[in-house]
Design a protein around this motif. Structure first.
Motif, short mmCIF file in Angstrom:
data_model
loop_
_atom_site.label_atom_id
_atom_site.label_comp_id
_atom_site.label_asym_id
_atom_site.label_seq_id
_atom_site.Cartn_x
_atom_site.Cartn_y
_atom_site.Cartn_z
N LYS A 44 -58.04 -9.95 -33.38
CA LYS A 44 -56.66 -10.43 -33.03
C LYS A 44 -56.30 -11.77 -33.50
O LYS A 44 -55.50 -12.10 -34.19
CB LYS A 44 -56.09 -10.11 -31.68
CG LYS A 44 -54.74 -10.61 -31.50
CD LYS A 44 -54.08 -10.15 -30.21
CE LYS A 44 -52.51 -10.53 -29.85
NZ LYS A 44 -51.76 -9.92 -30.81
N ASP A 68 -49.72 -15.56 -17.62
CA ASP A 68 -49.49 -15.65 -19.16
C ASP A 68 -50.16 -16.63 -19.88
O ASP A 68 -50.03 -16.84 -21.05
CB ASP A 68 -47.89 -16.01 -19.15
CG ASP A 68 -46.88 -15.16 -18.74
OD1 ASP A 68 -47.18 -13.93 -18.73
OD2 ASP A 68 -45.75 -15.50 -18.21
N LYS A 119 -55.98 -7.01 -22.05
CA LYS A 119 -54.38 -7.42 -21.88
C LYS A 119 -54.30 -8.84 -22.35
O LYS A 119 -54.79 -9.65 -21.54
CB LYS A 119 -53.98 -6.99 -20.32
CG LYS A 119 -52.48 -7.31 -20.33
CD LYS A 119 -51.83 -6.68 -19.06
CE LYS A 119 -50.37 -6.87 -19.05
NZ LYS A 119 -49.94 -6.26 -17.88
N LEU A 140 -54.07 -4.62 -25.36
CA LEU A 140 -54.56 -4.55 -26.78
C LEU A 140 -55.71 -3.44 -26.86
O LEU A 140 -55.76 -2.87 -28.06
CB LEU A 140 -55.33 -5.85 -26.99
CG LEU A 140 -54.43 -7.19 -26.98
CD1 LEU A 140 -55.30 -8.35 -27.27
CD2 LEU A 140 -53.20 -7.07 -27.85
N ARG A 190 -50.90 -11.36 -22.17
CA ARG A 190 -49.64 -11.30 -21.82
C ARG A 190 -49.11 -9.97 -21.30
O ARG A 190 -49.89 -9.36 -20.47
CB ARG A 190 -48.77 -12.18 -22.54
CG ARG A 190 -49.33 -13.50 -22.81
CD ARG A 190 -48.56 -14.30 -24.04
NE ARG A 190 -49.00 -15.58 -24.35
CZ ARG A 190 -48.66 -16.51 -24.91
NH1 ARG A 190 -47.94 -16.22 -26.11
NH2 ARG A 190 -49.38 -17.83 -25.16
N ASP A 191 -48.24 -9.41 -21.89
CA ASP A 191 -47.53 -8.21 -21.46
C ASP A 191 -48.02 -7.03 -22.29
O ASP A 191 -47.54 -5.88 -22.29
CB ASP A 191 -45.88 -8.26 -21.43
CG ASP A 191 -45.63 -9.21 -20.33
OD1 ASP A 191 -46.05 -9.49 -19.41
OD2 ASP A 191 -44.50 -9.80 -20.79
N THR A 192 -49.22 -7.23 -23.17
CA THR A 192 -49.52 -6.23 -24.04
C THR A 192 -50.94 -5.89 -23.87
O THR A 192 -51.80 -6.63 -23.86
CB THR A 192 -49.53 -7.04 -25.56
OG1 THR A 192 -48.06 -7.33 -25.88
CG2 THR A 192 -49.96 -5.96 -26.49
#
Length: 268
Positions: A204, A60, A73, A79, A75-77
């Motif tokens: 981002k 994380d 990636k 991109l 974290r849990d996303t």
């Protein structure tokens, strides 16, 4: 210099000769970087599963650019992700296996769920694959694989790796070969590189290239190093990488990247 994002290659750069790193030192560096809102990015030709395993305790707190820029990636996303058409993957695998540069079917498919090698591959390549990839599955035919494939990787000899890369790039126009090690070449979609991942992250997080610090050692790091405002090569890097970089530091076996970052965070 104002740094907002630090990206480093793994093998031959951040990791030592055993493919490991000092986790206690890294934890301290990560905490100091986070306190200054600086992102740490593991940018590698390795698959995402392998990178997440390598940084299991820090998942994380680390951003992943895997498959030489084919997937990003945070974290849990996810991109960004660039999959390869499976019929094209099979044709490329056949082309490689039939070439004079590839011995013992030393070809691997790197996918979202695992990685795949042929049962006809020799024992050396099977062991090498397990060192760099997770969930390595041995199959009788690549056509039996049911997964999203992001890249192929292939072993040439150290003497022919650059020649083999050039040969492949003359054969196929929609993808490209890039040298990732002293025997290894990755086959990835044309237009994809570690720079691709950095561009998505910069967008981002509203980061400028001048605010990026990058470390590398091999030819698949060149685009990333050109993109970064500050580029650093290892003493063990290929000459092309050292000539491009703004700075050359110590050997990856001595964890020179960690030492550089420790020096950097002491200035905060």
């Amino acid at each position: 210099m104002t740094i907002k994002l630090i990206a480093t290659d793994m093998d031959g750069t951040f990791l030592d000769i055993d493919g490991a790193y000092d986790k206690q030192r890294f934890d301290t560096v990560l905490s100091k970087l986070a306190a200054k809102d600086i992102y740490f990015v593991a940018a590698s030709g390795r698959q995402l599963l392998a990178l997440e395993s390598l940084f299991a305790e820090f998942k994380d707190r680390v951003i992943f650019i895997a498959e030489n820029g084919g997937i990003v990636k945070f974290r849990d996303t996810i991109l960004f992700e660039e999959k390869m058409a499976f019929d094209k993957v099979l044709k490329i695998a056949d082309l490689l296996r039939q070439s004079d540069y590839v011995m013992h079917d030393a070809v691997l498919l790197s996918g979202a769920k695992g990685s795949y090698i042929l049962e006809t591959t020799n024992a050396y390549y099977k062991e090498k694959a397990k060192h760099y990839y997770e969930n390595v599955q041995v199959v009788s035919d690549f056509a039996l694989v049911d997964d999203d494939i992001l890249k192929l990787t292939v072993n040439f000899s150290a003497e022919t790796v650059l020649e083999g890369e050039a040969w492949f790039n003359r054969q196929v126009q929609s993808v490209r070969a890039v040298t990732t090690g002293f025997e290894s070449v990755d086959i990835i979609p044309r237009g994809i590189s570690k720079e691709t991942g950095l561009v998505h992250l910069a967008d981002k997080f509203n980061i400028q290239p001048s605010q990026v610090l990058a470390f590398g050692d091999n030819l698949n790091d060149l685009e990333m190093l050109r993109y970064a405002g500050t580029s650093v090569a290892m003493s063990n890097a290929r000459d092309e990488v050292k000539q491009l970089a703004d700075h050359v530091i110590g050997h990856h076996g001595d964890q020179a990247v960690l030492a550089y970052l420790e020096s950097l965070v002491t200035d905060f």
